[in-house]
Motif scaffolding. Sequence first.
Motif, PDB file in Angstrom:
ATOM      1  N   THR A 108      -1.009   5.587 -13.692  1.00 17.89           N
ATOM      2  CA  THR A 108      -2.091   4.146 -12.314  1.00 17.89           C
ATOM      3  C   THR A 108      -0.475   2.914 -12.298  1.00 17.89           C
ATOM      4  OG1 THR A 108      -2.590   2.758 -14.676  1.00 17.89           O
ATOM      5  CG2 THR A 108      -4.271   4.201 -13.446  1.00 17.89           C
ATOM      6  N   ALA A 111      -0.071   1.511  -9.114  1.00 20.82           N
ATOM      7  CA  ALA A 111      -1.762   0.336  -8.777  1.00 20.82           C
ATOM      8  C   ALA A 111      -1.422  -1.016  -9.278  1.00 20.82           C
ATOM      9  CB  ALA A 111      -2.529   1.471  -8.773  1.00 20.82           C
ATOM     10  N   GLU A 112      -0.886  -0.744 -10.404  1.00 21.19           N
ATOM     11  CA  GLU A 112      -0.351  -1.728 -11.263  1.00 21.19           C
ATOM     12  C   GLU A 112      -0.221  -2.929 -10.812  1.00 21.19           C
ATOM     13  OE1 GLU A 112      -0.888  -1.531 -15.503  1.00 21.19           O
ATOM     14  OE2 GLU A 112      -1.835   0.819 -15.272  1.00 21.19           O
ATOM     15  N   THR A 118      -7.452  -3.465 -12.415  1.00 22.90           N
ATOM     16  CA  THR A 118      -7.531  -2.342 -13.710  1.00 22.90           C
ATOM     17  C   THR A 118      -7.919  -2.918 -14.942  1.00 22.90           C
ATOM     18  OG1 THR A 118      -5.589  -3.419 -15.477  1.00 22.90           O
ATOM     19  CG2 THR A 118      -5.259  -0.913 -13.059  1.00 22.90           C
ATOM     20  N   LEU A 130      -8.927   2.621 -12.278  1.00 27.71           N
ATOM     21  CA  LEU A 130      -8.825   1.480 -11.224  1.00 27.71           C
ATOM     22  C   LEU A 130      -9.655   0.712 -10.880  1.00 27.71           C
ATOM     23  CD1 LEU A 130      -6.286   2.728  -8.544  1.00 27.71           C
ATOM     24  CD2 LEU A 130      -5.867   1.438 -10.540  1.00 27.71           C
ATOM     25  N   THR A 138     -10.536  -1.400  -3.396  1.00 30.53           N
ATOM     26  CA  THR A 138     -10.016  -1.672  -4.535  1.00 30.53           C
ATOM     27  C   THR A 138     -10.152  -3.445  -4.218  1.00 30.53           C
ATOM     28  OG1 THR A 138      -7.639  -1.898  -3.721  1.00 30.53           O
ATOM     29  CG2 THR A 138      -8.351   0.183  -5.070  1.00 30.53           C
ATOM     30  N   CYS A 149      -8.470   8.350 -10.930  1.00 29.29           N
ATOM     31  CA  CYS A 149      -7.634   6.393 -11.126  1.00 29.29           C
ATOM     32  C   CYS A 149      -8.725   5.714 -10.673  1.00 29.29           C
ATOM     33  CB  CYS A 149      -6.215   6.784 -10.457  1.00 29.29           C
ATOM     34  SG  CYS A 149      -6.866   6.501  -8.568  1.00 29.29           S
TER      35      CYS A 149
END
Length: 189
Positions: A108, A111-112, A118, A130, A138, A149
Amino acid sequence: MYDIAVIGSGPAGASAALFSAKAGKKTLLIDNNKGMTRRALLKNFYGIMEINGPDVVDLGEKQATTLGAELVRDKAIDIQKNGEAFQIKTESGQYEARYVILATGAITDLAEKIGVQTKPATEPRIKTILVVDMNGKTNIDGIWAAGTCAGASVHAIITAGDGAKVAINIISEINGERYVDHDVLKPTT
Protein backbone atom coordinates in the motif's frame (compact mmCIF):
# COMPACT_ATOMS: atom_id res chain seq x y z
CA MET A 1 -4.72 9.44 -22.57
CA TYR A 2 -6.02 6.18 -21.14
CA ASP A 3 -9.54 5.84 -19.80
CA ILE A 4 -8.43 3.48 -17.03
CA ALA A 5 -4.96 2.65 -15.70
CA VAL A 6 -4.64 -0.43 -13.51
CA ILE A 7 -1.62 -0.73 -11.26
CA GLY A 8 -0.88 -4.38 -10.54
CA SER A 9 -1.56 -7.34 -12.84
CA GLY A 10 -2.31 -10.08 -10.35
CA PRO A 11 -5.79 -11.59 -10.33
CA ALA A 12 -7.52 -8.33 -9.26
CA GLY A 13 -5.63 -6.08 -11.65
CA ALA A 14 -5.67 -8.30 -14.72
CA SER A 15 -9.36 -9.03 -14.18
CA ALA A 16 -10.11 -5.31 -13.96
CA ALA A 17 -8.04 -4.63 -17.07
CA LEU A 18 -9.64 -7.35 -19.16
CA PHE A 19 -13.16 -6.14 -18.32
CA SER A 20 -12.16 -2.54 -19.01
CA ALA A 21 -10.50 -3.35 -22.33
CA LYS A 22 -13.36 -5.63 -23.42
CA ALA A 23 -15.77 -2.75 -22.74
CA GLY A 24 -13.84 -0.65 -25.24
CA LYS A 25 -12.08 1.54 -22.70
CA LYS A 26 -8.50 2.48 -23.47
CA THR A 27 -6.76 0.50 -20.73
CA LEU A 28 -3.23 0.54 -19.34
CA LEU A 29 -1.96 -2.25 -17.07
CA ILE A 30 1.24 -1.47 -15.14
CA ASP A 31 3.02 -4.25 -13.26
CA ASN A 32 6.50 -4.74 -11.80
CA ASN A 33 6.32 -8.57 -12.03
CA LYS A 34 6.79 -9.06 -8.26
CA GLY A 35 3.27 -9.86 -7.03
CA MET A 36 2.56 -12.51 -4.42
CA THR A 37 0.45 -14.64 -6.81
CA ARG A 38 3.68 -15.45 -8.66
CA ARG A 39 4.66 -17.51 -5.57
CA ALA A 40 1.34 -19.36 -5.22
CA LEU A 41 0.08 -22.82 -6.07
CA LEU A 42 -3.68 -22.68 -6.55
CA LYS A 43 -5.77 -25.76 -5.79
CA ASN A 44 -8.88 -23.78 -4.89
CA PHE A 45 -9.52 -21.76 -8.05
CA TYR A 46 -13.01 -22.59 -9.33
CA GLY A 47 -13.01 -24.53 -12.59
CA ILE A 48 -9.32 -25.41 -12.47
CA MET A 49 -8.06 -28.49 -10.62
CA GLU A 50 -4.61 -27.01 -9.99
CA ILE A 51 -2.56 -24.20 -11.48
CA ASN A 52 0.59 -22.43 -10.42
CA GLY A 53 0.51 -18.72 -9.69
CA PRO A 54 2.88 -17.60 -12.44
CA ASP A 55 0.61 -19.29 -15.01
CA VAL A 56 -2.47 -17.55 -13.54
CA VAL A 57 -0.77 -14.16 -13.75
CA ASP A 58 0.59 -14.77 -17.26
CA LEU A 59 -2.80 -15.97 -18.50
CA GLY A 60 -4.58 -12.98 -16.92
CA GLU A 61 -2.16 -10.57 -18.57
CA LYS A 62 -2.59 -12.38 -21.91
CA GLN A 63 -6.40 -12.18 -21.63
CA ALA A 64 -6.22 -8.45 -20.86
CA THR A 65 -3.80 -7.67 -23.70
CA THR A 66 -5.67 -9.87 -26.19
CA LEU A 67 -8.78 -7.80 -25.42
CA GLY A 68 -6.86 -4.57 -26.01
CA ALA A 69 -5.16 -3.53 -22.77
CA GLU A 70 -1.59 -2.28 -23.00
CA LEU A 71 0.80 -3.96 -20.55
CA VAL A 72 3.78 -1.99 -19.25
CA ARG A 73 6.34 -3.89 -17.18
CA ASP A 74 7.41 -1.16 -14.75
CA LYS A 75 6.91 0.07 -11.19
CA ALA A 76 4.49 2.92 -10.53
CA ILE A 77 6.13 5.35 -8.10
CA ASP A 78 3.79 8.37 -8.01
CA ILE A 79 0.34 9.52 -9.06
CA GLN A 80 -0.68 13.17 -9.27
CA LYS A 81 -3.97 14.77 -10.27
CA ASN A 82 -3.59 17.03 -13.31
CA GLY A 83 -6.90 18.63 -14.26
CA GLU A 84 -9.32 15.90 -15.30
CA ALA A 85 -6.63 13.22 -15.42
CA PHE A 86 -3.99 11.52 -13.32
CA GLN A 87 -0.30 11.56 -14.16
CA ILE A 88 1.18 8.17 -13.29
CA LYS A 89 4.93 8.23 -12.96
CA THR A 90 6.83 4.96 -13.23
CA GLU A 91 10.53 4.26 -12.80
CA SER A 92 11.03 4.70 -16.55
CA GLY A 93 8.09 6.67 -17.91
CA GLN A 94 4.92 8.65 -17.40
CA TYR A 95 1.29 7.93 -18.36
CA GLU A 96 -2.02 9.74 -18.14
CA ALA A 97 -5.42 8.27 -17.30
CA ARG A 98 -8.87 9.51 -16.30
CA TYR A 99 -9.32 6.76 -13.70
CA VAL A 100 -6.84 4.66 -11.73
CA ILE A 101 -7.40 1.27 -10.12
CA LEU A 102 -4.90 0.31 -7.45
CA ALA A 103 -4.58 -3.50 -7.41
CA THR A 104 -1.29 -3.71 -5.58
CA GLY A 105 -1.94 -6.74 -3.39
CA ALA A 106 -0.34 -6.49 0.03
CA ILE A 107 1.60 -3.35 -0.87
CA THR A 108 0.00 0.00 0.00
CA ASP A 109 3.05 2.31 -0.09
CA LEU A 110 2.08 4.12 -3.31
CA ALA A 111 -1.50 4.63 -2.13
CA GLU A 112 -0.33 5.99 1.22
CA LYS A 113 2.15 8.31 -0.52
CA ILE A 114 -0.61 9.93 -2.60
CA GLY A 115 -3.02 10.33 0.32
CA VAL A 116 -5.38 7.36 0.01
CA GLN A 117 -6.85 6.62 3.44
CA THR A 118 -5.81 3.34 5.03
CA LYS A 119 -6.81 1.22 7.99
CA PRO A 120 -5.46 -1.90 9.72
CA ALA A 121 -6.16 -5.14 7.88
CA THR A 122 -7.81 -8.21 9.38
CA GLU A 123 -6.46 -10.76 6.87
CA PRO A 124 -3.48 -12.79 8.19
CA ARG A 125 -0.10 -11.42 7.02
CA ILE A 126 -1.70 -8.28 5.53
CA LYS A 127 -0.91 -5.25 7.66
CA THR A 128 -2.73 -2.34 6.00
CA ILE A 129 -5.59 -1.95 3.51
CA LEU A 130 -7.09 0.99 1.70
CA VAL A 131 -10.39 2.46 2.79
CA VAL A 132 -12.88 1.93 -0.04
CA ASP A 133 -16.64 2.11 -0.37
CA MET A 134 -18.70 -0.86 -1.55
CA ASN A 135 -17.97 0.06 -5.20
CA GLY A 136 -14.19 0.29 -4.74
CA LYS A 137 -13.86 4.09 -4.57
CA THR A 138 -11.16 5.56 -2.36
CA ASN A 139 -11.22 9.00 -0.73
CA ILE A 140 -9.55 10.46 -3.84
CA ASP A 141 -12.08 11.04 -6.61
CA GLY A 142 -11.06 8.97 -9.64
CA ILE A 143 -8.82 6.56 -7.74
CA TRP A 144 -10.36 3.18 -7.01
CA ALA A 145 -8.90 0.05 -5.45
CA ALA A 146 -9.49 -3.69 -5.89
CA GLY A 147 -8.30 -6.94 -4.41
CA THR A 148 -6.24 -7.52 -1.30
CA CYS A 149 -5.12 -3.88 -0.98
CA ALA A 150 -8.84 -2.94 -0.88
CA GLY A 151 -9.66 -5.45 1.85
CA ALA A 152 -10.76 -8.42 -0.26
CA SER A 153 -9.60 -11.78 1.06
CA VAL A 154 -6.17 -12.68 -0.26
CA HIS A 155 -7.53 -15.75 -2.12
CA ALA A 156 -6.85 -15.32 -5.85
CA ILE A 157 -10.38 -16.17 -6.94
CA ILE A 158 -11.84 -13.58 -4.57
CA THR A 159 -9.44 -10.85 -5.66
CA ALA A 160 -10.16 -11.64 -9.33
CA GLY A 161 -13.87 -11.15 -8.71
CA ASP A 162 -13.23 -7.94 -6.81
CA GLY A 163 -11.15 -6.57 -9.71
CA ALA A 164 -13.98 -7.38 -12.14
CA LYS A 165 -16.52 -5.71 -9.82
CA VAL A 166 -14.51 -2.50 -9.53
CA ALA A 167 -13.94 -2.33 -13.31
CA ILE A 168 -17.66 -2.84 -13.97
CA ASN A 169 -18.44 -0.03 -11.52
CA ILE A 170 -16.03 2.38 -13.24
CA ILE A 171 -17.28 1.42 -16.71
CA SER A 172 -20.84 2.01 -15.49
CA GLU A 173 -19.84 5.45 -14.16
CA ILE A 174 -18.14 6.37 -17.43
CA ASN A 175 -21.10 5.13 -19.53
CA GLY A 176 -23.73 6.73 -17.30
CA GLU A 177 -25.64 3.44 -17.03
CA ARG A 178 -25.07 0.00 -15.56
CA TYR A 179 -22.68 -2.02 -17.71
CA VAL A 180 -23.12 -5.77 -18.07
CA ASP A 181 -20.77 -8.08 -19.99
CA HIS A 182 -22.15 -11.52 -20.83
CA ASP A 183 -20.88 -13.62 -23.70
CA VAL A 184 -23.34 -16.19 -25.02
CA LEU A 185 -22.62 -19.48 -26.75
CA LYS A 186 -23.77 -19.64 -30.33
CA PRO A 187 -26.60 -22.15 -30.77
CA THR A 188 -25.61 -25.48 -32.26
CA THR A 189 -27.84 -27.28 -34.68
